[in-house]
Each structure stands twice: as C-alpha cells, then as structure tokens.
Design a protein around this motif. Structure first.
Motif, PDB file in Angstrom:
ATOM      1  N   GLU A 101       8.452   1.066  12.576  1.00 31.11           N
ATOM      2  CA  GLU A 101       9.235   1.804  11.577  1.00 31.11           C
ATOM      3  C   GLU A 101       8.307   2.374  10.511  1.00 31.11           C
ATOM      4  N   LEU A 102       8.571   3.607  10.110  1.00 28.48           N
ATOM      5  CA  LEU A 102       7.716   4.311   9.154  1.00 28.48           C
ATOM      6  C   LEU A 102       8.281   4.240   7.742  1.00 28.48           C
ATOM      7  N   ASP A 103       7.379   4.118   6.766  1.00 27.17           N
ATOM      8  CA  ASP A 103       7.766   4.267   5.360  1.00 27.17           C
ATOM      9  C   ASP A 103       7.630   5.721   4.930  1.00 27.17           C
ATOM     10  N   HIS A 104       6.604   6.400   5.438  1.00 24.16           N
ATOM     11  CA  HIS A 104       6.385   7.829   5.173  1.00 24.16           C
ATOM     12  C   HIS A 104       6.792   8.597   6.422  1.00 24.16           C
ATOM     13  N   ARG A 105       7.862   9.339   6.331  1.00 26.48           N
ATOM     14  CA  ARG A 105       8.458   9.947   7.521  1.00 26.48           C
ATOM     15  C   ARG A 105       7.534  10.912   8.252  1.00 26.48           C
ATOM     16  N   ALA A 106       6.576  11.500   7.538  1.00 27.85           N
ATOM     17  CA  ALA A 106       5.668  12.459   8.172  1.00 27.85           C
ATOM     18  C   ALA A 106       4.513  11.791   8.905  1.00 27.85           C
ATOM     19  N   ALA A 107       4.436  10.472   8.863  1.00 31.78           N
ATOM     20  CA  ALA A 107       3.313   9.760   9.467  1.00 31.78           C
ATOM     21  C   ALA A 107       3.561   9.451  10.942  1.00 31.78           C
ATOM     22  N   GLU A 108       2.488   9.073  11.602  1.00 28.93           N
ATOM     23  CA  GLU A 108       2.532   8.571  12.980  1.00 28.93           C
ATOM     24  C   GLU A 108       2.177   7.087  12.932  1.00 28.93           C
ATOM     25  N   TRP A 109       2.928   6.240  13.606  1.00 31.46           N
ATOM     26  CA  TRP A 109       2.665   4.805  13.574  1.00 31.46           C
ATOM     27  C   TRP A 109       1.599   4.418  14.581  1.00 31.46           C
ATOM     28  N   THR A 110       0.595   3.660  14.121  1.00 32.81           N
ATOM     29  CA  THR A 110      -0.366   3.012  14.995  1.00 32.81           C
ATOM     30  C   THR A 110      -0.833   1.764  14.264  1.00 32.81           C
ATOM     31  N   SER A 111      -0.549   0.601  14.796  1.00 28.86           N
ATOM     32  CA  SER A 111      -0.658  -0.626  14.013  1.00 28.86           C
ATOM     33  C   SER A 111      -2.080  -1.150  13.876  1.00 28.86           C
ATOM     34  N   ALA A 112      -2.371  -1.648  12.678  1.00 33.04           N
ATOM     35  CA  ALA A 112      -3.612  -2.369  12.421  1.00 33.04           C
ATOM     36  C   ALA A 112      -3.512  -3.767  13.014  1.00 33.04           C
ATOM     37  N   SER A 113      -4.646  -4.399  13.233  1.00 36.92           N
ATOM     38  CA  SER A 113      -4.644  -5.775  13.726  1.00 36.92           C
ATOM     39  C   SER A 113      -3.957  -6.679  12.716  1.00 36.92           C
ATOM     40  N   ARG A 114      -3.194  -7.626  13.209  1.00 33.55           N
ATOM     41  CA  ARG A 114      -2.486  -8.577  12.356  1.00 33.55           C
ATOM     42  C   ARG A 114      -3.453  -9.388  11.502  1.00 33.55           C
ATOM     43  N   ALA A 115      -4.714  -9.467  11.901  1.00 34.90           N
ATOM     44  CA  ALA A 115      -5.710 -10.213  11.130  1.00 34.90           C
ATOM     45  C   ALA A 115      -6.141  -9.479   9.868  1.00 34.90           C
ATOM     46  N   ASN A 116      -5.775  -8.195   9.766  1.00 34.45           N
ATOM     47  CA  ASN A 116      -6.267  -7.367   8.667  1.00 34.45           C
ATOM     48  C   ASN A 116      -5.234  -7.108   7.574  1.00 34.45           C
ATOM     49  N   TRP A 117      -4.115  -7.809   7.646  1.00 34.85           N
ATOM     50  CA  TRP A 117      -3.090  -7.693   6.609  1.00 34.85           C
ATOM     51  C   TRP A 117      -2.270  -8.977   6.572  1.00 34.85           C
ATOM     52  N   ARG A 118      -1.473  -9.147   5.525  1.00 33.60           N
ATOM     53  CA  ARG A 118      -0.681 -10.354   5.337  1.00 33.60           C
ATOM     54  C   ARG A 118       0.793  -9.992   5.197  1.00 33.60           C
ATOM     55  N   ARG A 119       1.633 -10.695   5.920  1.00 34.42           N
ATOM     56  CA  ARG A 119       3.068 -10.440   5.870  1.00 34.42           C
ATOM     57  C   ARG A 119       3.610 -10.757   4.478  1.00 34.42           C
ATOM     58  N   ALA A 120       4.460  -9.878   3.957  1.00 32.84           N
ATOM     59  CA  ALA A 120       5.073 -10.062   2.648  1.00 32.84           C
ATOM     60  C   ALA A 120       6.438  -9.388   2.665  1.00 32.84           C
ATOM     61  N   ASP A 121       7.044  -9.263   1.506  1.00 33.93           N
ATOM     62  CA  ASP A 121       8.328  -8.576   1.405  1.00 33.93           C
ATOM     63  C   ASP A 121       8.366  -7.792   0.093  1.00 33.93           C
ATOM     64  N   ARG A 122       7.352  -6.955  -0.066  1.00 31.73           N
ATOM     65  CA  ARG A 122       7.266  -6.152  -1.283  1.00 31.73           C
ATOM     66  C   ARG A 122       8.371  -5.087  -1.299  1.00 31.73           C
ATOM     67  N   PRO A 123       8.887  -4.706  -2.446  1.00 33.36           N
ATOM     68  CA  PRO A 123       8.493  -5.162  -3.782  1.00 33.36           C
ATOM     69  C   PRO A 123       9.264  -6.377  -4.285  1.00 33.36           C
ATOM     70  N   ASP A 124      10.026  -7.070  -3.442  1.00 32.84           N
ATOM     71  CA  ASP A 124      10.771  -8.223  -3.926  1.00 32.84           C
ATOM     72  C   ASP A 124       9.868  -9.394  -4.283  1.00 32.84           C
ATOM     73  N   ASP A 125       8.722  -9.532  -3.604  1.00 29.63           N
ATOM     74  CA  ASP A 125       7.828 -10.631  -3.964  1.00 29.63           C
ATOM     75  C   ASP A 125       6.623 -10.172  -4.780  1.00 29.63           C
ATOM     76  N   TYR A 126       6.151  -8.960  -4.559  1.00 20.95           N
ATOM     77  CA  TYR A 126       5.071  -8.391  -5.353  1.00 20.95           C
ATOM     78  C   TYR A 126       5.437  -6.959  -5.723  1.00 20.95           C
ATOM     79  N   ARG A 127       5.362  -6.649  -6.993  1.00 20.20           N
ATOM     80  CA  ARG A 127       5.626  -5.289  -7.439  1.00 20.20           C
ATOM     81  C   ARG A 127       4.510  -4.363  -6.964  1.00 20.20           C
ATOM     82  N   ILE A 128       4.864  -3.183  -6.487  1.00 14.48           N
ATOM     83  CA  ILE A 128       3.883  -2.175  -6.093  1.00 14.48           C
ATOM     84  C   ILE A 128       3.763  -1.165  -7.222  1.00 14.48           C
ATOM     85  N   ASP A 129       2.578  -1.082  -7.837  1.00 15.35           N
ATOM     86  CA  ASP A 129       2.416  -0.147  -8.950  1.00 15.35           C
ATOM     87  C   ASP A 129       1.082   0.597  -8.934  1.00 15.35           C
TER      88      ASP A 129
END
Length: 223
Positions: free
Chosen positions: A58-86
């Motif tokens: 699923e895309l956040d930016h509609r004009a983008a193409e999805w291709t996933s990074a390795s799961r080792a290179n990011w951490r699962r979260a639920d922003r902005p409910d747990d961390y504000r994005i600013d």
C-alpha cells in the motif's frame, strides 16, 4: 545515503496518542501502572488485537511505485499515533537509483529511506510512513521523520535535474500536507543538518531556494 540508527536516545516531542487515554484504565490490570503515558502511547498497538490492518504494498504517496526495503532496515511502528512526524530529511545516495534500491533491500546494510527519487522524477516507496526507517543516523530523528533519498552524487550538480526537483517537491508537499508539517527549512532539512551525523548530503549543489519554492507551489494543490 541513509545511515544506521539503533541508539538509545529518545526526544522530548513524542506524541501521546489518543489510545493512551483509552487504555489508561487498563494499565493496572496489565500490571504496568508505573508505565509512563508516552511509553503507553508508543506501545498500545503491540497489545493483542490492537495492530492496525495493513495491505502489502500500500502506498502513502499515490504517485510512487512500491518496492520494499529489507525488514532489517526499518522498525515497525504506528506513526503518528506513537511518534509524531514533523520532519522530512533530504538525502543523496552517492550512486544511482538502482544502487539505492539494491542496498536498501540488503538486510546487511542496516539503513533505508522511505522513498527514493530518480533523476527523471520517478518515486519509489520502500517503507510505509507508519514505520521508522533507519536513515538519519539519529534515533530521535528517525522516529519523527520521513526520509527521501535522491539519485546522484553531492559533487555533481548536473545530477539534480529539473524533473528530480519537481518530483521530489511534489512528494515532500504531499508528506507535509498529510502530517501537518510546516513547509519551511526548520522542518524540511538535509541529512547534514541532523544532530550527530557524519554525512554531508545533500551537499553544496542542492539548490534549497529552488527546492523550497517548488515545495511551496506543490503544497497549494497537495491533499
């Protein structure tokens, strides 16, 4: 290019999510009465049955193409409910678009940005904005920001094409609109400006005046 950040630092600006209030009454039952409200706000979605439903690719930016990074290179979260994005952090890969995608898919690399922008303005999304990408070299900044990588080299101004600036500006304007981020240089920063980093990107040839003008123009029509 984004750098690894799994440190222990945490900033003062964590958002206390609405679910912290909803779950507050159940804290004693769970045996975690001493848990700080901000910790509860960050952890609520890890409780059984509380994780947000997700759609693969699923895309956040509609004009983008999805291709996933390795799961080792990011951490699962639920922003902005747990961390504000600013913040939006601008990177330059010191290589090609294909190189960026390759290394961010490599679990041994330890870093990845949410987006990669090609010279022709094409955008790949590699991490959901919900999640924390390891890109800024600073844990607090990772938790509060969206990272955008750009194809090219910091010492080659010709790499920063009009199409790249335009595509990236539309992306940044979209991110800012969806998260309520002010369109200014305090909130849209270069990797070099992240506290504690040893990176220099996007470098002296990145035209900030031109870029910010494009972001402001794109913001007029952003969602």
């Amino acid at each position: 290019m984004g750098s690894k950040s799994n440190g222990t630092g945490s900033g003062p600006d964590k958002k206390v999510g609405r679910r912290a209030v909803l779950l507050g009454g159940g804290v004693a039952v769970l045996g975690t009465a001493a848990l700080a409200r901000d910790e509860l706000a960050r952890a609520w979605w890890r409780l059984p049955g509380m994780q947000r439903n997700r759609v693969e690719g699923e895309l956040d930016h509609r004009a983008a193409e999805w291709t996933s990074a390795s799961r080792a290179n990011w951490r699962r979260a639920d922003r902005p409910d747990d961390y504000r994005i600013d913040r939006v952090v601008i990177h330059v890969v010191q290589g090609s678009y294909a190189t960026a995608l390759k290394v961010f898919k490599n679990p041994g690399h330890g870093a990845a940005t949410h987006y990669v922008v090609r010279k022709d303005g094409h955008v790949a999304q590699m991490i959901r904005e919900l999640d924390v990408g390891f890109h800024a070299g600073n844990r607090d900044m990772n938790e509060r920001s969206v990272g955008i990588e750009h194809e090219g080299f910091v010492d080659r101004p010709q790499d920063f094409t009009a199409a790249m600036y335009a595509g990236s500006a539309r992306l940044t304007a979209d991110i800012c609109a969806r998260h309520g981020i002010p369109v200014d240089r305090e909130h849209i920063i270069g990797h070099v400006e992240v506290e504690g980093t040893d990176h220099t990107d996007p470098g002296p040839h990145w035209d900030w005046d031109r870029y910010m003008k494009l972001v402001r123009e794109a913001s007029k029509t952003a969602a």
